[in-house]
Structure formats: structure tokens, C-alpha cells
Scaffold this motif. Sequence first.
Motif, PDB file in Angstrom:
ATOM      1  N   ALA B  65      11.591   4.073 -26.839  1.00  0.00           N
ATOM      2  CA  ALA B  65      11.600   2.696 -27.326  1.00  0.00           C
ATOM      3  C   ALA B  65      11.713   1.772 -26.129  1.00  0.00           C
ATOM      4  O   ALA B  65      12.352   2.095 -25.133  1.00  0.00           O
ATOM      5  N   GLU B  66      11.094   0.614 -26.272  1.00  0.00           N
ATOM      6  CA  GLU B  66      11.137  -0.357 -25.184  1.00  0.00           C
ATOM      7  C   GLU B  66      11.841  -1.623 -25.650  1.00  0.00           C
ATOM      8  O   GLU B  66      11.482  -2.210 -26.681  1.00  0.00           O
ATOM      9  N   PHE B  67      12.834  -2.027 -24.886  1.00  0.00           N
ATOM     10  CA  PHE B  67      13.567  -3.257 -25.166  1.00  0.00           C
ATOM     11  C   PHE B  67      12.822  -4.419 -24.527  1.00  0.00           C
ATOM     12  O   PHE B  67      12.606  -4.429 -23.309  1.00  0.00           O
ATOM     13  N   LYS B  68      12.425  -5.395 -25.344  1.00  0.00           N
ATOM     14  CA  LYS B  68      11.737  -6.576 -24.831  1.00  0.00           C
ATOM     15  C   LYS B  68      12.529  -7.800 -25.269  1.00  0.00           C
ATOM     16  O   LYS B  68      12.431  -8.252 -26.423  1.00  0.00           O
ATOM     17  N   LYS B  69      13.267  -8.337 -24.313  1.00  0.00           N
ATOM     18  CA  LYS B  69      14.144  -9.455 -24.642  1.00  0.00           C
ATOM     19  C   LYS B  69      13.349 -10.680 -25.073  1.00  0.00           C
ATOM     20  O   LYS B  69      13.723 -11.390 -26.010  1.00  0.00           O
ATOM     21  N   SER B  70      12.220 -10.936 -24.400  1.00  0.00           N
ATOM     22  CA  SER B  70      11.436 -12.131 -24.704  1.00  0.00           C
ATOM     23  C   SER B  70      10.870 -12.089 -26.117  1.00  0.00           C
ATOM     24  O   SER B  70      10.642 -13.126 -26.739  1.00  0.00           O
TER      25      SER B  70
END
Lengths: 114, 113
Positions: B65-70
Motif C-alpha cells: 500500500a502507498e500512503f499519499k498525503k496529498s
Amino acid sequence: DTAVSQTPKYLVTQMGNDKSIKCEQNLGHDTMYWYKQDSKKFLKIMFSYNNKELIINETVPNRFSPKSPDKAHLNLHINSLELGDSAVYFCASIASGGSYNEQFFGPGTRLTVL
Amino acid sequence: AQSVTQLDSHVSVSEGTPVLLRCNYSSSYSPSLFWYVQHPNKGLQLLLKYTSAATLVKGINGFEAEFKKSETSFHLTKPSAHMSDAAEYFCVVSDDGGNQFYFGTGTSLTVIP
């Protein structure tokens, strides 16, 4: 050497009865939870205890009463069971002191109220 | 307040094709995020968790999984689906103290042979 265990696994009972579900964890965790999972798989937190003290008490009918005799056990007693109480109840535990710690879940107790 | 939205209640993929399960979160601070899997009639098992050490998180059984804050997203992926991946998947965010957890409504993954 199950980490979080629940008994019983299945519970079938009549409306109006009183029943208990037990949970035990051997992970040395401080915090334990009860969740209710409905037929649509939605998980709703019910209670949480930290070191035998209640810290989370969501909007749950007062027919549900949790009890934590020690930090390794969190039991759930349900009075005057209703049809809507039919669900799968999950116990979980977590080591406190870190916001990145994950919960460990028991196998669930499937409660059917007839 | 924290919350999680799983955008798809059901996802079907063919065996051997990629899996994408979407999750968006709402949090007033840097969140802790988790993916759990629940196989039929079983309890929940942790797949992976985001702990701010790396935005791309690798989990068990080939999931990541990839965390993308934006984008306030934490989508779960797997390059090639296996029949044994058929299960219910939950995205979870925890509160600042790490005591309360907010579950998404779950995504049911079906793998077609």
C-alpha cells in the motif's frame, strides 16, 4: 498458543435469555476491545478496557456489560437478548504506548438469537 | 475527527490480474493506517501498516500500500491475484493516542478463476 481466544465460537439462544462471551489474550497487552460485526460486515466498536479500566464506551444498550477481571481477560455479558443482537462479536487487544501498534483479533463468536 | 472511506464495496478480478482496493482517510494529524483481511468465517488478520517510516509499505502475501498525503489515500495493491486472496478487506485509521480505531465499511474481493 492462540494469541487472542474467544469462547464460545458459536452461540445460539432464545430471545430474552442472558449470555456471556469470554475473551483471553496471552500477548501481555494492556488494552482490549469488543467489536460487533453485522451481517453487512460492518465493524462497530463497543467497548475498550485499558488495564481493567473502561476507556471507550460507545453507544451500546446497557443490556451489554463488559467485565475485565484482569488485563488478560475481557468478557461480555448480554442481558435480555434481542433479535438485533445477532452478529459476530470480535475481541481484540493491543499493546498500549504507541500509536502505530496494531490490534490482534480473536476468531469471533457468532451469536444467533432466535 | 478520523474516518475512513473504502470506495468500493465489491471488487472482482481475474486470477493473475492486478488488485486495487481503494481507501481514503480523514485525519487531523499524521495518521496510523492499517489494512486487515478477513477470510470467510475467520477473524481479522493484519496485512500491513503505515508507520511514517516509508510511504510504500509492503505486507504479507504480496500486498502493498502507498500512503499519499496529498490525496489522503492508502490504496492496497497486489500485482497478481490468487484465488486465496478472496476475502473481505478493511482499511483502518487510528486516533492520535493509538487507542481507538476507525474501520472502513470493507471491500469484498472476488477472484475469478
